[in-house]
Scaffold this motif. Structure first.
Motif, mmCIF file in Angstrom:
data_model
loop_
_atom_site.group_PDB
_atom_site.id
_atom_site.type_symbol
_atom_site.label_atom_id
_atom_site.label_comp_id
_atom_site.label_asym_id
_atom_site.label_seq_id
_atom_site.Cartn_x
_atom_site.Cartn_y
_atom_site.Cartn_z
ATOM 1 N N PHE A 1 -8.047 -3.293 -4.017
ATOM 2 C CA PHE A 1 -8.711 -2.674 -4.486
ATOM 3 C C PHE A 1 -8.006 -0.883 -4.005
ATOM 4 O O PHE A 1 -7.839 0.082 -5.347
ATOM 5 C CB PHE A 1 -9.814 -2.181 -3.673
ATOM 6 N N VAL A 2 -7.861 -1.262 -3.154
ATOM 7 C CA VAL A 2 -6.381 0.321 -2.727
ATOM 8 C C VAL A 2 -5.775 0.601 -3.903
ATOM 9 O O VAL A 2 -5.259 1.603 -4.429
ATOM 10 C CB VAL A 2 -5.699 -0.126 -1.708
ATOM 11 N N TYR A 3 -4.491 -0.357 -3.920
ATOM 12 C CA TYR A 3 -3.267 -0.271 -5.015
ATOM 13 C C TYR A 3 -4.139 -0.322 -6.123
ATOM 14 O O TYR A 3 -2.750 0.649 -7.502
ATOM 15 C CB TYR A 3 -1.961 -0.587 -4.099
ATOM 16 N N ALA A 4 -4.718 -1.314 -6.868
ATOM 17 C CA ALA A 4 -5.402 -1.407 -8.655
ATOM 18 C C ALA A 4 -5.684 0.127 -8.390
ATOM 19 O O ALA A 4 -5.161 0.539 -9.355
ATOM 20 C CB ALA A 4 -5.705 -2.387 -8.502
ATOM 21 N N VAL A 5 -6.489 0.036 -8.264
ATOM 22 C CA VAL A 5 -7.774 1.276 -8.161
ATOM 23 C C VAL A 5 -7.061 2.523 -8.149
ATOM 24 O O VAL A 5 -7.007 3.601 -8.373
ATOM 25 C CB VAL A 5 -9.105 1.162 -7.427
ATOM 26 N N LEU A 6 -5.821 3.057 -7.099
ATOM 27 C CA LEU A 6 -5.167 4.187 -6.709
ATOM 28 C C LEU A 6 -4.090 4.068 -8.009
ATOM 29 O O LEU A 6 -4.167 5.277 -8.575
ATOM 30 C CB LEU A 6 -4.435 4.204 -5.850
ATOM 31 N N GLY A 7 -3.493 2.474 -7.534
ATOM 32 C CA GLY A 7 -1.863 3.406 -9.194
ATOM 33 C C GLY A 7 -2.236 3.164 -10.182
ATOM 34 O O GLY A 7 -1.391 3.452 -11.071
ATOM 35 N N GLY A 8 -2.574 2.621 -10.955
ATOM 36 C CA GLY A 8 -2.890 1.930 -12.153
ATOM 37 C C GLY A 8 -1.751 0.736 -12.642
ATOM 38 O O GLY A 8 -1.625 0.221 -11.215
ATOM 39 N N ILE B 1 1.174 -1.202 -0.051
ATOM 40 C CA ILE B 1 0.382 0.101 -0.155
ATOM 41 C C ILE B 1 0.363 1.288 0.399
ATOM 42 O O ILE B 1 0.855 2.420 -0.622
ATOM 43 C CB ILE B 1 -0.808 0.012 1.309
ATOM 44 N N PHE B 2 2.114 1.327 0.716
ATOM 45 C CA PHE B 2 2.954 2.440 0.841
ATOM 46 C C PHE B 2 3.529 2.807 -0.863
ATOM 47 O O PHE B 2 3.725 3.754 -1.288
ATOM 48 C CB PHE B 2 3.788 2.045 1.587
ATOM 49 N N ILE B 3 3.708 1.494 -1.750
ATOM 50 C CA ILE B 3 4.622 1.334 -2.473
ATOM 51 C C ILE B 3 2.911 2.172 -3.644
ATOM 52 O O ILE B 3 3.582 3.624 -4.194
ATOM 53 C CB ILE B 3 5.006 0.449 -2.951
ATOM 54 N N ALA B 4 2.260 2.211 -3.433
ATOM 55 C CA ALA B 4 1.028 2.324 -4.671
ATOM 56 C C ALA B 4 0.699 3.572 -3.963
ATOM 57 O O ALA B 4 0.508 4.522 -4.930
ATOM 58 C CB ALA B 4 -0.299 1.599 -3.929
ATOM 59 N N ILE B 5 0.664 4.282 -3.101
ATOM 60 C CA ILE B 5 0.779 5.841 -2.917
ATOM 61 C C ILE B 5 1.834 6.078 -3.603
ATOM 62 O O ILE B 5 2.040 7.233 -4.170
ATOM 63 C CB ILE B 5 0.261 6.081 -1.030
#
Lengths: 83, 589
Positions: free
Chosen positions: B163-170, B19-23
């Motif tokens: 959801f968190v990392y795919a939707v945010l980060g694409g 999640i850190f990476i995704a943000i």
């Protein structure tokens, strides 16, 4: 024959060579010829079994890098490389 | 520290990292969302592709398949790696040169037809969705086993994380998360393998250990063959199934690999055409690390299992282990129902043997194989326990399995989301949509896909294994031939491509449904799913290669009978065949 066509033919030739090797190590040594090859030993491996579970995969990796390397040379030779 | 606490800590830590990476890698433009701005280094892209490719099936199931099928399981090893050779030489560099975002987009442009694009969207969504359902199920199983929460809770947690990392980060977020996930899963896979190889053969490298000798000087594989035969199973290193079927299944898996859209899309993310070629090589390096370790894991697990049970000579009164003295892992897995024992001859000992020994077994006073269930999926997960490795290794394997399932699910979800927002909405239904709305639409589409996949994964229609075959069959028979002919046959036109895709797709679907039941409702099957009923002995899972052949043939014949593609398309094909002028990274730089 123009340069673009020549480049493309050289590429096709390289692809055919690579695909032939790809076919021989997997479908050939690993499946069709596995039984006779199993008569030969490679350490504790029977050779046909080794190709099916190890050797073919190592060959695939080498093939892709070989192809990428040869294509980089071709790209420069025909002046179609990037940057 | 007990195993449960340890697992919570290890899995929790890995999630925090994802999640850190995704943000940090949040996508701001459609280019970043779909293809990470085309700025990913080829080695890193290879690593991400490896995680994307290796699903719960590779991580958990494959070594178990090898353990119980021996030589015949080679089809999965060769089939799931050989496709990268095809990708690197036949598709990746040209599609990267073309420089768009999605597979249906290329098909639509190259065959100058919205219908072709629509057919490609259909193939993509069916193939990806069936595949992702299996991943969500894998997440649920891993959670419920190791964190001791209900299966449904496991699926919900998995859905939330993706959801968190795919939707945010694409694609940008997914790519960098997948790199972390690759590290977790490969470490988790190789650590137990190294220890077990060391214990059995004294060689820490499983690839060498498998071909090495045991402490008594006998080659490990010879010993395994011997034990298998002694106990009435087929010899481990010998072929059991039909050669034609092995050949076709390997071919289907290879072509399917090269035709699966979430894998192809990965090669759109590198900066240059030459990077697309080498990146396929790097991807295969990272995949090969696991795939060449798996045969060692499988063989050694099988040997360990049989030697645990058959402690003395076959047929001797005290040759089999007493049930009361069975190791802890045996009883632990028995609790899950994935391992089952039934004392048929009531002697308090465990007899595990194959049908080849049935006649002789009666003379020993054995009343049948007493290991009534050995689920092959438990092999990788039970391995560290069988080898008596510490708890942190077991926790790591749980985190690795979850990483494998999540990374593949994210890649597939992105492929589905981009097909809906970029191809269906922008390409066909609402061409005037702004970039901002398109980005919003793809996030909504992805959220929708996650919910659908999660709900279907919660209540799988009971066909996980078949649907994987269907996903490969579909990709092999529809997408791969269309892409290849689009690049290598300048004369291929819209009518030929559409006819070919439909012929390949439908023939494969009908063949699968014929034996598996229409839409997988078993009661509607037209013939029993057994070798004697298959056409020429070809199993439904192997039919993708035949479907691809049908596709190529139909497309060729139809294109010969119809008018050639317009001049502009022929120029387009000439252009994608040379690397120069590919254009560098886009967006966000």
């Amino acid at each position: 024959m123009d340069r673009a066509k020549e480049y493309w033919m050289a590429n096709i030739k390289l692809v055919i060579v690579c695909i032939a090797i790809w076919f021989v190590v997997s479908f050939g040594f690993g499946i069709l010829l596995a039984e006779p090859l199993n008569g030969i030993r490679l350490g504790g491996y029977k050779l046909g079994f080794w190709f099916a579970q190890q050797g073919s995969i190592f060959t695939f990796v080498a093939l892709i890098f070989f192809y990428a390397h040869r294509m980089n040379i071709l790209d420069r030779k025909f002046g179609v490389h990037e940057d | 520290m007990d195993l449960k606490t340890m697992t919570y800590i290890v899995v929790g830590l890995t999630f925090a990292v994802y999640i850190f990476i995704a943000i940090r890698a949040r996508a701001g433009s459609t280019a970043e969302f779909y293809v990470a701005g085309k700025g990913v280094h080829p080695v890193l892209n290879g690593m991400a592709t490896g995680a994307d490719w290796m699903s719960a099936a590779s991580f958990i199931s494959m070594a178990g398949l090898i353990a119980f099928n021996g030589f015949d399981a080679s089809v999965y090893l060769m089939g799931w790696t050989g496709g990268y050779v095809l990708l690197a030489m036949l598709l990746a560099p040209y599609l990267r040169k073309y420089g768009k975002f999605t597979v249906p987009e290329f098909i639509g442009d190259r065959f100058y037809s919205k219908s072709a694009r629509a057919v490609a969207i259909l193939c993509l969504i069916v193939a990806s969705l069936t595949y992702v359902i299996g991943q969500m199920k894998g997440v649920g199983v891993a959670f419920s086993r190791f964190l001791e929460v209900p299966f449904a809770t496991g699926v919900y947690v998995g859905m939330g994380i993706v959801f968190v990392y795919a939707v945010l980060g694409g694609m940008k977020g997914i790519t960098y998360t997948q790199i972390a996930q690759y590290c977790v899963l490969i470490f988790a896979y190789t650590v137990p393998a190294v220890f077990i190889s060391l214990q059995l053969t004294g060689n820490p490298i499983p690839q060498l250990g498998l071909g090495g000798n045991m402490s008594d000087g006998v080659a490990l594989l010879d010993k395994l063959d011997q034990i298998c035969v002694d106990l009435g199973f087929a010899a481990y290193t010998e072929q059991k199934g039909s050669t034609l079927n092995m050949f076709l299944l390997t071919m289907s898996l290879m072509i399917g690999t090269a035709g699966l859209p979430h894998v192809i899309t990965r090669f759109f993310t590198v900066p240059k055409v030459r990077d697309a070629r080498s990146s396929a090589g790097w991807a295969l390096v990272f995949i090969a690390i696991l795939y060449t370790t798996a045969p060692g894991v499988g063989a050694m697990a099988r040997l360990n299992l049989m030697e645990t049970i058959q402690t003395g000579p076959v047929g001797a009164v005290d040759g089999n282990i007493k049930y009361d003295e069975a190791p802890a892992w045996f009883t632990n897995w028995e609790k899950t129902g994935l391992l089952a024992y039934e004392d048929k001859n009531a002697d308090g000992r465990i007899q595990y043997y194959g049908s080849g020994l049935d006649a002789q077994a009666a003379t020993f006073g054995w009343a049948g194989n007493e290991m009534t269930k050995v689920d092959r999926d438990i092999m990788v997960l039970a391995n560290p326990e069988i080898a008596k490795l510490p708890n942190w290794v077991i926790a790591l394997v749980a985190a690795g399995g979850i990483a494998a399932a999540l990374s593949t699910a994210a890649g597939l979800l992105l492929a589905i989301a981009s097909a809906v927002s970029h191809d269906l909405l922008k390409g066909i239904l609402m061409p005037g949509i702004s970039e901002k709305s398109e980005l919003m639409a793809s996030r909504v589409a992805m959220a929708g896909a996650i919910v659908v996949a999660g709900l279907l994964g919660l209540d799988p229609p009971g066909f996980a294994a078949q649907t994987v075959a269907l996903a490969f069959g579909l990709a092999a028979s529809s997408i791969f031939p269309a892409l290849m002919m689009g690049i290598f046959n300048k004369r291929m036109n819209n009518a030929g491509a559409i006819a070919g895709m439909l012929a390949g797709l439908l023939s494969t679907l009908v063949y699968i449904f014929w034996f598996k039941g229409w839409l997988f409702f078993k009661s509607t099957a037209m013939a029993p799913d057994t070798p004697e009923h298959w056409m020429l002995g070809i199993s439904p899972g192997s039919f993708g290669a035949v479907g691809a052949l049908i596709n190529f043939t139909v497309a060729y014949v139809v294109s010969k009978m119809t008018s050639p593609p317009p001049e502009s398309i022929q120029h387009l094909v000439e252009d994608i065949r040379v690397p120069s002028g590919s254009g560098g990274p886009v967006g966000g730089h």
